[in-house]
Design a protein around this motif. Structure first.
Motif, PDB file in Angstrom:
ATOM      1  N   GLN A  19      33.957  12.590  14.776  1.00 50.86           N
ATOM      2  CA  GLN A  19      33.790  13.720  13.801  1.00 50.86           C
ATOM      3  C   GLN A  19      32.900  14.858  14.190  1.00 50.86           C
ATOM      4  O   GLN A  19      33.331  16.051  14.103  1.00 50.86           O
ATOM      5  CB  GLN A  19      32.984  12.951  12.780  1.00 50.86           C
ATOM      6  N   MET A  20      31.968  14.480  15.114  1.00 47.41           N
ATOM      7  CA  MET A  20      31.202  15.772  15.560  1.00 47.41           C
ATOM      8  C   MET A  20      31.973  16.527  16.433  1.00 47.41           C
ATOM      9  O   MET A  20      31.922  17.719  16.691  1.00 47.41           O
ATOM     10  CB  MET A  20      29.808  15.152  16.485  1.00 47.41           C
ATOM     11  N   LYS A  21      33.071  15.961  17.342  1.00 41.47           N
ATOM     12  CA  LYS A  21      33.800  16.507  18.171  1.00 41.47           C
ATOM     13  C   LYS A  21      34.709  17.442  17.377  1.00 41.47           C
ATOM     14  O   LYS A  21      35.003  18.663  17.836  1.00 41.47           O
ATOM     15  CB  LYS A  21      34.477  15.760  19.153  1.00 41.47           C
ATOM     16  N   ALA A  53      27.153   6.102  25.538  1.00 43.33           N
ATOM     17  CA  ALA A  53      28.126   6.348  26.595  1.00 43.33           C
ATOM     18  C   ALA A  53      29.512   5.893  26.209  1.00 43.33           C
ATOM     19  O   ALA A  53      30.367   6.528  26.525  1.00 43.33           O
ATOM     20  CB  ALA A  53      27.544   5.685  28.019  1.00 43.33           C
ATOM     21  N   ARG A  54      29.407   4.631  25.538  1.00 42.94           N
ATOM     22  CA  ARG A  54      30.815   4.240  25.467  1.00 42.94           C
ATOM     23  C   ARG A  54      31.530   4.900  24.157  1.00 42.94           C
ATOM     24  O   ARG A  54      32.680   5.103  24.275  1.00 42.94           O
ATOM     25  CB  ARG A  54      30.448   2.755  24.700  1.00 42.94           C
ATOM     26  N   ALA A  77      34.920   7.375  24.721  1.00 41.24           N
ATOM     27  CA  ALA A  77      36.348   7.119  23.889  1.00 41.24           C
ATOM     28  C   ALA A  77      36.680   8.245  22.998  1.00 41.24           C
ATOM     29  O   ALA A  77      37.822   8.193  22.577  1.00 41.24           O
ATOM     30  CB  ALA A  77      36.052   5.995  22.785  1.00 41.24           C
ATOM     31  N   VAL A  78      35.866   9.345  23.328  1.00 40.06           N
ATOM     32  CA  VAL A  78      36.446  10.636  22.372  1.00 40.06           C
ATOM     33  C   VAL A  78      36.615  11.856  23.534  1.00 40.06           C
ATOM     34  O   VAL A  78      35.379  12.260  24.066  1.00 40.06           O
ATOM     35  CB  VAL A  78      35.345  10.827  21.570  1.00 40.06           C
ATOM     36  N   PRO A  79      37.579  12.026  24.083  1.00 39.89           N
ATOM     37  CA  PRO A  79      37.814  13.035  25.120  1.00 39.89           C
ATOM     38  C   PRO A  79      37.087  14.283  24.482  1.00 39.89           C
ATOM     39  O   PRO A  79      37.446  14.694  23.130  1.00 39.89           O
ATOM     40  CB  PRO A  79      39.191  13.184  25.064  1.00 39.89           C
ATOM     41  N   GLY A  80      36.375  15.065  25.229  1.00 42.21           N
ATOM     42  CA  GLY A  80      35.785  16.128  24.812  1.00 42.21           C
ATOM     43  C   GLY A  80      34.560  16.130  23.937  1.00 42.21           C
ATOM     44  O   GLY A  80      34.153  16.962  23.225  1.00 42.21           O
ATOM     45  N   ALA A  81      33.968  14.814  23.853  1.00 44.51           N
ATOM     46  CA  ALA A  81      32.867  14.490  23.043  1.00 44.51           C
ATOM     47  C   ALA A  81      31.696  15.365  23.509  1.00 44.51           C
ATOM     48  O   ALA A  81      31.420  15.888  24.744  1.00 44.51           O
ATOM     49  CB  ALA A  81      32.480  13.207  23.190  1.00 44.51           C
TER      50      ALA A  81
END
Length: 319
Positions: free
Chosen positions: A88-90, A119-120, A124-128
């Motif tokens: 959601q942040m991304k 880190a995990r 799991a979220v590209p561009g996090a």
């Protein structure tokens, strides 16, 4: 501030009876905990309606925070899960966030494991967004002031006849000795930091008051050494020494977990009543104004140096 958001990271807890067993299975996944032990702990939660107080305490803390930034919340073991929050942040365009973890000390479960969780979730979220975990705050004046106020209030709640001779009993979650005495850069820090926090609180409340640091909520097999003594064993020893009153201070927690409300408010309180010992339990830091303002103060500090990858290693698992 270099951040464009604040992320509160916590342990998580069930909020209805059907949540309890799935939550516990998340907590112990990969650790080989017997089903009988899970059923025993499940009964503790069900005795409180299947609801842990920790999620609501996170909401209360978020509501109390005076931070002029978007605030997000993600948990390790239950909804809202950290990975979902990072996603959601991304989506919201967050680039760099400070992470305030609801654990004040150095150890695998209270520091390294949260770093691994972060880190995990990012992987799991590209561009996090970049996530910077704020430093340990066990000795921060805001945390100490909050716990001193709560300890003072608990002392004042004791009967006047035993108040002057009451002993402070500081408690923290027990951990395996292999974790506590790890050979990493932070080896031995957990117990040392707890002792420092307890000493600072005692100094603010009553510098001459005797105090002890004891442990609670052990969950490992009997064959694996954990930090001792257990709080209930210690209460029995104090009773044998003639102590008539104690103030139990959960210094190892910043908000109520089931371990606090069951292990202290039920088990320890029941034992103290059986022994004829007056017991008053101090509140956790919760939403004390000084604890709340501490979060902003931590965010305003220079960005903390990242922990070494070898810091706070996982405990040795024995089959």
């Amino acid at each position: 501030m270099p951040y464009d958001a604040l992320l509160v990271v916590s342990f998580g807890g069930p909020e209805k009876p059907a949540d309890v067993m799935p939550f516990l299975e998340n907590v112990v996944r990969g650790r080989g905990v017997p089903r009988e032990r899970l059923l025993e702990v499940e009964a503790h939660y069900q005795g409180f309606g299947g609801v842990s107080p920790i999620n609501q305490q996170c909401r209360d803390l978020i509501d109390a925070l005076d931070v002029d930034l978007p605030i997000y919340w993600g948990n390790r073991n239950w909804h809202p899960f950290l990975e979902d929050t990072v996603r959601q942040m991304k989506a919201d365009g967050v680039r760099k966030t400070a992470a305030f973890v609801t654990a004040a000390y150095s150890s695998y479960s209270s520091c390294r494991q949260y770093l691994d969780d972060i880190a995990r979730a990012r992987a799991a979220v590209p561009g996090a967004p970049e996530i910077v975990k704020l430093r340990h705050y066990y000795d921060h004046p805001g945390f100490i002031a909050a716990m001193a106020d709560h300890t003072r209030a608990a002392l004042d709640a004791l009967p006047p006849a035993v108040r002057d001779t009451a002993r402070f009993v500081f408690t923290a979650h027990s951990i395996p000795v292999s974790m506590a005495r790890s050979a990493g850069p932070a080896g031995g820090a957990y117990e040392a930091q707890l002792r420092k926090a307890a000493a600072l609180v005692t100094e603010q409340v009553d510098a001459g008051r005797p105090w002890d640091l004891v442990w609670q909520s052990r969950s490992g097999p009997p064959s694996v050494p954990w930090l001792e003594p257990d709080v209930c064993d210690h209460l029995e020893a104090l009773h044998e020494d003639g102590v008539r009153a104690v103030v139990v201070v959960p210094i190892g927690f910043v908000s109520d977990h089931m371990e606090v409300v069951y292990d202290l408010d039920v088990e320890a309180a029941t034992l103290a009543e059986k022994l004829g010992m007056a017991l008053s339990r101090a509140a956790t830091a919760g939403t004390h104004p000084r604890f709340v303002s501490m979060v902003s103060e931590l965010m305003a500090e220079p960005e903390p140096v990242p922990c070494a990858a070898t810091c706070c290693p996982a405990p040795i698992r024995r089959s």
